[in-house]
Design a protein around this motif. Structure first.
Motif: not given
Length: 446
Positions: A1-17
Motif C-alpha cells: 500500500m502506498s503512503s502519502v504525507a501532507f504539509h499545509t501552509l497558510g489559511c483555513k481554506v488551505n487546511h480544508y482543501e
C-alpha cells in the motif's frame, strides 16, 4: 500500500482543501503518514499571501525532497498557482497543480510514475467560473469543522495577491453546502465554521440566492447542528437581511470577524477597500442593536504605504471607540506583484513595529474589557483540546459562541461535547471557568 504525507501552509481554506485532497487519496487506498517520516508521495499545499509565504513554501518543498528523494513530490495551493515555473525549477519537484483541478492529482501521479517527466498542470485561474467541488465528510483533527462555501475574490485590494492565486468569486451550490453540513454533523461535529476566500461574498454570482438565505437553509435543513460561525465577512456584505438572520437565529453565533484593515478613509482609498469609516460604524451600530453582546474581531494592517501618524491615530481611535473584542494586527509587508508594493512612501520598519505594539496593547486592553462583561455568567463551550500552556494538567480549553477562550478542569471525554461552564475569572487570552454540566439530550440543546 502506498503512503502519502501532507504539509499545509497558510489559511483555513488551505487546511480544508488538504483534508479534501486526503479524502481522494484515502478512496484510492493510500495510507496517511506524518510529514516528517518516509512517504511515497508528499503533497505540499502552499501559501503566497506574503513573500515570506513563498519562501516558507520553498523550504518545505526542499525538506520533502531531502526526506525521500525517490518520492513523488506534488505541490499545490496559491504559490503553485501564481508561480508554477519557480516551483518547477526546484530540482526534485514532480507535479505542480494550482488552486483548481485538484481532483486530477492522483491521475497526474500515475502519469508521472509511468512517464517520469515532471508535470505542470497549472491553468489560467481567471478563466474559471465554476466552483470546484471538494468534499470533506470529516476532519483528522479538530472539534470545529470548516465548510468551504465559496472560492475567489473580485475585490483586488492594492495589497493583495489573492485574486491572482484564487481567481474570481465562485459560490458553491447551496444544496451541496447543506448536504455536507449534514455529513459533518452526522460525523459528530456540533460546530461548523463557514469558510472561503471571501466568505461573505457568497451568492453574489448566484441568481436570486444569497448568504442570508444560505444561513436560513442550513438552520432549517441540517438536523443536530448546534453552532454556525462565519469565518470572516466584509462590512459591505453585512446587509440588513444578514443582520436580521443573525438576530433571529438559534445557531448562528454571537461573533463576527469583520476585517477593517485601516480606520482611516484616506488609507482605505489607497488600499482600494470599498467602504468608508462612517459606513463601517453604521454597520456595527446595526449589529449591536440586533445582538448587544456580539463579539466583533478584526484584522488591521499597520504601516500601509504613506500611512501618517494622523492616519494611524484615526485607526487607533476608531478601534478604541468601537471596542472591538480582539484584533489580528499585521505590519504591512510588500507583496511582489501588487500595486501597493510599488507605491512611494513605504513606511519605515521601526515606525511600523512601534505602531503594531501600540495596537497590540490596545487589543489586550479591549479584549480583557470585553471578557470581563461575562465574569460570573454561565456560557457554553465545546472543549477542543488539553490546555496548551499546561498539557500535563487536567485542564481543557474551548470557545464560547462569542469567541471567549475558556479553560476548565475536566476529563478527556468532554472534548467535542457542548458543556455549560461558569466564568469564574475573566481574562485575556484565557478565561477561567468551572464545569457546570454537559448538555446531553436534544431538548436541552434546542
Amino acid at each position: 500500500m502506498s503512503s502519502v504525507a501532507f504539509h499545509t501552509l497558510g489559511c483555513k481554506v488551505n487546511h480544508y482543501e488538504t483534508e479534501a485532497i486526503w479524502q481522494l487519496f484515502k478512496e484510492n487506498g493510500y495510507d496517511r503518514t506524518d510529514f516528517e517520516k518516509q512517504s511515497d508521495v508528499y503533497v505540499i499545499n502552499t501559501c503566497t499571501v506574503t513573500n515570506t509565504g513563498d519562501k516558507k513554501s520553498r523550504q518545505v518543498i526542499r525538506r520533502a525532497i531531502r526526506q525521500n528523494p525517490d518520492a513523488v513530490i506534488c505541490v499545490t495551493g496559491c504559490y503553485a498557482q501564481t508561480s508554477p515555473a519557480e516551483i518547477m525549477a526546484i530540482p526534485g519537484v514532480d507535479i505542480v497543480v494550482g488552486t483548481q483541478e485538484r481532483t486530477k492529482m492522483l491521475d497526474y501521479i500515475e502519469q508521472y510514475k509511468t512517464e517520469r517527466t515532471p508535470i505542470n498542470a497549472v491553468g489560467n485561474i481567471m478563466k474559471n467560473r465554476v466552483y470546484e467541488e471538494l468534499d470533506v465528510p470529516s476532519f483528522t483533527d479538530r472539534t470545529r469543522a470548516s465548510l468551504k462555501i465559496q472560492e475567489g475574490c473580485n475585490n483586488f485590494c492594492t495589497f493583495c495577491i489573492i485574486p491572482w492565486a484564487r481567481g474570481l468569486m465562485r459560490s458553491r451550490d447551496p444544496e451541496e453546502v447543506v448536504h455536507q453540513a449534514q455529513q459533518l454533523v452526522d460525523a459528530g461535529y456540533l460546530e461548523i465554521v463557514l469558510t472561503g476566500i471571501h466568505t461573505g461574498g457568497y451568492g453574489e454570482d448566484l441568481k436570486d440566492y444569497n448568504l442570508a438565505q444560505l444561513l436560513r437553509d442550513i438552520e432549517s435543513k441540517v438536523k443536530g447542528l448546534k453552532r454556525l460561525r462565519i469565518s470572516s465577512i466584509e462590512a459591505s456584505q453585512l446587509s440588513d437581511e444578514v443582520i436580521d438572520v443573525l438576530r433571529d437565529s438559534n445557531i448562528v453565533v454571537r461573533h463576527l470577524h469583520i476585517p477593517i484593515q485601516s480606520g482611516s478613509d484616506t488609507v482605505l482609498k489607497r488600499m482600494r477597500r470599498k467602504y468608508t469609516m462612517e459606513f463601517f460604524a453604521n454597520r456595527l451600530d446595526r449589529l449591536r442593536e440586533a445582538l448587544p453582546d456580539i463579539a466583533i474581531t478584526s484584522d488591521v494592517i499597520v504601516g500601509f504605504p504613506g500611512e501618517t501618524e494622523e492616519e494611524f491615530m484615526e485607526t487607533f481611535n476608531f478601534i478604541r471607540d468601537q471596542k472591538f473584542s480582539e484584533l489580528h494586527v499585521f505590519p504591512y509587508s510588500k507583496r511582489t506583484g501588487t500595486p501597493a508594493a510599488r507605491m512611494e512612501n513605504q513606511v519605515d520598519e521601526d515606525i511600523k513595529n512601534e505602531r503594531v505594539h501600540r495596537l497590540i496593547s490596545l487589543n489586550d486592553q479591549l479584549a480583557a474589557q470585553y471578557a470581563s462583561r461575562f465574569e460570573g455568567e454561565v456560557l457554553e463551550i465545546i472543549p477542543e483540546d488539553k490546555y496548551k500552556l499546561n498539557p500535563e494538567s487536567n485542564l481543557y480549553e474551548g470557545y464560547t459562541d462569542n469567541y471567549l477562550k475558556v479553560v476548565i478542569p475536566g476529563t478527556e471525554d468532554l472534548i467535542g461535547k457542548l458543556v455549560r461552564v461558569k466564568i469564574t475569572k475573566a481574562g485575556y487570552p484565557y478565561n477561567e471557568g468551572q464545569f457546570v454540566r454537559v448538555l446531553e439530550n436534544v431538548e436541552e440543546l434546542v
